[in-house]
Design an enzyme around this catalytic site. Structure first.
Site, PDB file in Angstrom:
ATOM      1  N   HIS A 104       0.854  -1.201   0.000  1.00 16.60           N
ATOM      2  CA  HIS A 104       0.000   0.000   0.000  1.00 16.60           C
ATOM      3  C   HIS A 104       0.881   1.238   0.000  1.00 16.60           C
ATOM      4  O   HIS A 104       1.899   1.279   0.683  1.00 16.60           O
ATOM      5  CB  HIS A 104      -0.872   0.002   1.269  1.00 16.60           C
ATOM      6  CG  HIS A 104      -1.401   1.352   1.632  1.00 16.60           C
ATOM      7  ND1 HIS A 104      -0.899   2.089   2.688  1.00 16.60           N
ATOM      8  CD2 HIS A 104      -2.377   2.110   1.075  1.00 16.60           C
ATOM      9  CE1 HIS A 104      -1.564   3.235   2.773  1.00 16.60           C
ATOM     10  NE2 HIS A 104      -2.457   3.283   1.814  1.00 16.60           N
ATOM     11  N   ASN A 106       0.372   5.702  -0.183  1.00 18.64           N
ATOM     12  CA  ASN A 106      -0.469   6.878  -0.340  1.00 18.64           C
ATOM     13  C   ASN A 106       0.425   8.101  -0.236  1.00 18.64           C
ATOM     14  O   ASN A 106       1.274   8.176   0.647  1.00 18.64           O
ATOM     15  CB  ASN A 106      -1.549   6.915   0.768  1.00 18.64           C
ATOM     16  CG  ASN A 106      -2.362   8.195   0.729  1.00 18.64           C
ATOM     17  OD1 ASN A 106      -2.154   9.102   1.507  1.00 18.64           O
ATOM     18  ND2 ASN A 106      -3.283   8.270  -0.216  1.00 18.64           N
ATOM     19  N   ARG A 108      -0.202  12.376  -0.434  1.00 18.50           N
ATOM     20  CA  ARG A 108      -1.326  13.308  -0.536  1.00 18.50           C
ATOM     21  C   ARG A 108      -0.950  14.721  -0.108  1.00 18.50           C
ATOM     22  O   ARG A 108      -0.008  14.938   0.661  1.00 18.50           O
ATOM     23  CB  ARG A 108      -2.494  12.803   0.316  1.00 18.50           C
ATOM     24  CG  ARG A 108      -2.177  12.656   1.779  1.00 18.50           C
ATOM     25  CD  ARG A 108      -3.328  12.014   2.565  1.00 18.50           C
ATOM     26  NE  ARG A 108      -2.985  11.885   3.972  1.00 18.50           N
ATOM     27  CZ  ARG A 108      -2.316  10.861   4.483  1.00 18.50           C
ATOM     28  NH1 ARG A 108      -1.930   9.848   3.725  1.00 18.50           N
ATOM     29  NH2 ARG A 108      -2.008  10.831   5.772  1.00 18.50           N
ATOM     30  N   HIS A 139      12.481  -2.070   4.520  1.00 21.66           N
ATOM     31  CA  HIS A 139      12.682  -0.941   5.431  1.00 21.66           C
ATOM     32  C   HIS A 139      13.956  -0.160   5.101  1.00 21.66           C
ATOM     33  O   HIS A 139      14.004   1.066   5.275  1.00 21.66           O
ATOM     34  CB  HIS A 139      12.679  -1.417   6.889  1.00 21.66           C
ATOM     35  CG  HIS A 139      11.305  -1.492   7.471  1.00 21.66           C
ATOM     36  ND1 HIS A 139      10.694  -0.434   8.081  1.00 21.66           N
ATOM     37  CD2 HIS A 139      10.394  -2.511   7.479  1.00 21.66           C
ATOM     38  CE1 HIS A 139       9.464  -0.784   8.460  1.00 21.66           C
ATOM     39  NE2 HIS A 139       9.269  -2.044   8.117  1.00 21.66           N
ATOM     40  N   HIS A 169      -8.161  -4.704  17.758  1.00 25.30           N
ATOM     41  CA  HIS A 169      -8.947  -5.804  18.331  1.00 25.30           C
ATOM     42  C   HIS A 169      -8.245  -7.158  18.194  1.00 25.30           C
ATOM     43  O   HIS A 169      -8.602  -8.110  18.873  1.00 25.30           O
ATOM     44  CB  HIS A 169     -10.360  -5.849  17.739  1.00 25.30           C
ATOM     45  CG  HIS A 169     -10.422  -6.039  16.256  1.00 25.30           C
ATOM     46  ND1 HIS A 169     -10.443  -4.995  15.358  1.00 25.30           N
ATOM     47  CD2 HIS A 169     -10.481  -7.164  15.496  1.00 25.30           C
ATOM     48  CE1 HIS A 169     -10.514  -5.473  14.118  1.00 25.30           C
ATOM     49  NE2 HIS A 169     -10.533  -6.778  14.175  1.00 25.30           N
TER      50      HIS A 169
END
Lengths: 301, 301
Positions: A104, A106, A108, A139, A169
């Protein structure tokens, strides 16, 4: 001067170059293109590849939206000004093989009518099976990009990713993390242009990073048991994105295009009740690595 | 007097009788049983059936938990008292066949240390393909149960279900609704025992309702295209439960047992990008019925 138009154009170029690189390496899949408009202002270009040779479902989304923020978002962002402009590129790639990681990214840019602005973004990796050499290499790439701009970035943004990509959770991280940052704005030591250069440098590092994994892992055979585990891990990915991810929440609450926002969800995910894994199995070993605070960049196995 | 012990015992009996009825009709699947304890106080009995002849994955959960509420929940419930007791039975059944509906039921009792208490619950149906005769029959059953207690219940609770089981970002209801209610407490016209009788009457109606569908639909053949659509609809079910469902949120935020709470998720769900359905196809017709305000109980097709 760094205008909205320059940022937008550069992000569109980034989207194009990443799609081309992924298509070339995949060899079979092609990205579809949908242009969409948002009722409240702006729109985007959604590009999706389904059923490639390596990629099962991948989305490389560009959007540039503007208008008024809903109160829920204003409250969350702790801002008074409701008139906003936001543009970015968001990527999620779900591979066919359980031996390849989900990735993933992103990047912005966000601006308010009062002139306040900030950059945000990140890259994180979700291997179905943690390969410690891959995790260290991944990394190290991110650290290399960060270190060119500010030595404080990698440690700070790596910790931020650990805290952000966390499935509370389950008490487990989504994967092996990466970097995450938000509200990055100019200060005495770094200007706006330089921050944008960092953002784009990160964006440009995406394709080489994922192509490295695609090349190294695409020909490896996998078993039905490994596939089953992948489907379970994808279920965790769905849980994170729908329960915790702020980008997903922002998109859904600002009436973004649902099919574009939820491109992050895998083609198939499974939830089997209460699966138990043998000690020292590859699955149990992976679970041990899904925790915060592992210093992957200098990990010694 | 209606004590916590009486409520708890009766709910445990309900769980048992429903599991027995579902097992008998399924003919192959058997419910597993896990007893679990909650760190903060209380625990539950989780019963799951996987890979039956008709039921692919079904959960019939009992829990009785107590302790201190986290601040997030106190704020949401608008209560000051943090010491609570909550018990209930929750059910979600995902059938193998796309021609059988998904069903959900919850009946619960909540009590605070200051003596305040309330009942809540509901039943709702999520057909993969809406069969209007089934939808009418289902709502007629619920209306029949409600009308025995209070003629205002069905219209009020039916609307509540329409509003509650709503996937806002898709602008579609989860299914054809049913009834939903919360914070039901005694007043001049109805006492606590009577409310509990209503709750149990509803609980006892669950097995006959779902067995009706199991019997009528279990032998029907279905196509691969229908199965594909089912997997997409299950994706919507996952979206609802993880993004909107208050019971799921309550469970996860009060550190309930994750495997028990998320038993509501199907064994398999899919997200294909931007599927388009032909006008007048069974899929398009179903989408037309996924909206609020349809008077199913007296629906004329």
């Amino acid at each position: 001067m760094l205008t909205k138009e320059i940022v937008t154009d550069r992000l569109l170029q980034l989207q194009q170059s990443i799609c081309t690189a992924l298509e070339n390496e995949d060899g079979v899949g092609k990205f579809s293109t949908e242009n969409w408009n948002r009722d409240g202002g702006g729109g985007g270009v959604t590009r999706i590849l389904q059923q490639g040779a390596v990629i099962e479902k991948g989305g490389v989304n560009f959007s540039a939206v503007h208008g008024e923020l809903p109160n829920s978002i204003k409250k969350e962002l702790k801002i008074d000004d409701a008139v906003f402009f936001a543009t970015g590129v968001s990527i999620v790639i779900h591979p066919i093989s359980p031996l390849l990681p989900i990735i993933h990214m992103n990047v912005r840019y966000f601006e308010l009518a009062n002139g306040d602005y900030w950059f945000g973004g990140g890259i994180d990796l979700t291997p179905h099976y943690v390969d410690v050499a891959d995790a260290r290499w991944f990394h190290a790439q991110l650290k290399g990009t960060c270190d060119q701009f500010d030595l404080s970035y990698y440690p700070k943004f790596k910790k931020w990713a650990d805290d952000y990509f966390f499935i509370a959770h389950r008490t487990e991280t989504r994967g092996i993390g990466g970097i995450f940052f938000d509200r990055l704005t100019a200060n005495d030591s770094i200007g706006k242009q330089k921050l944008f250069d960092f953002l784009m440098h990160l964006g440009d590092s995406f394709a080489p990073i994922y192509l490295h994994f695609m090349r190294n892992k695409r020909l490896l055979d996998f078993t039905a048991a490994q596939k089953r585990w992948q489907l379970i891990r994808r279920g965790r990915y769905v849980e994170f994105n729908l329960v915790y991810d702020k980008g997903t929440k922002f998109g859904l609450e600002t009436s973004g295009r649902v099919e574009s926002i939820l491109m992050s969800l895998p083609e198939q995910a499974n939830w089997f009740y209460n699966e138990i894994y043998a000690e020292k199995s590859a699955e149990s070993e992976t679970l041990k690595y899904l925790k915060k605070g592992i210093d992957w960049a200098s990990f010694e196995s």
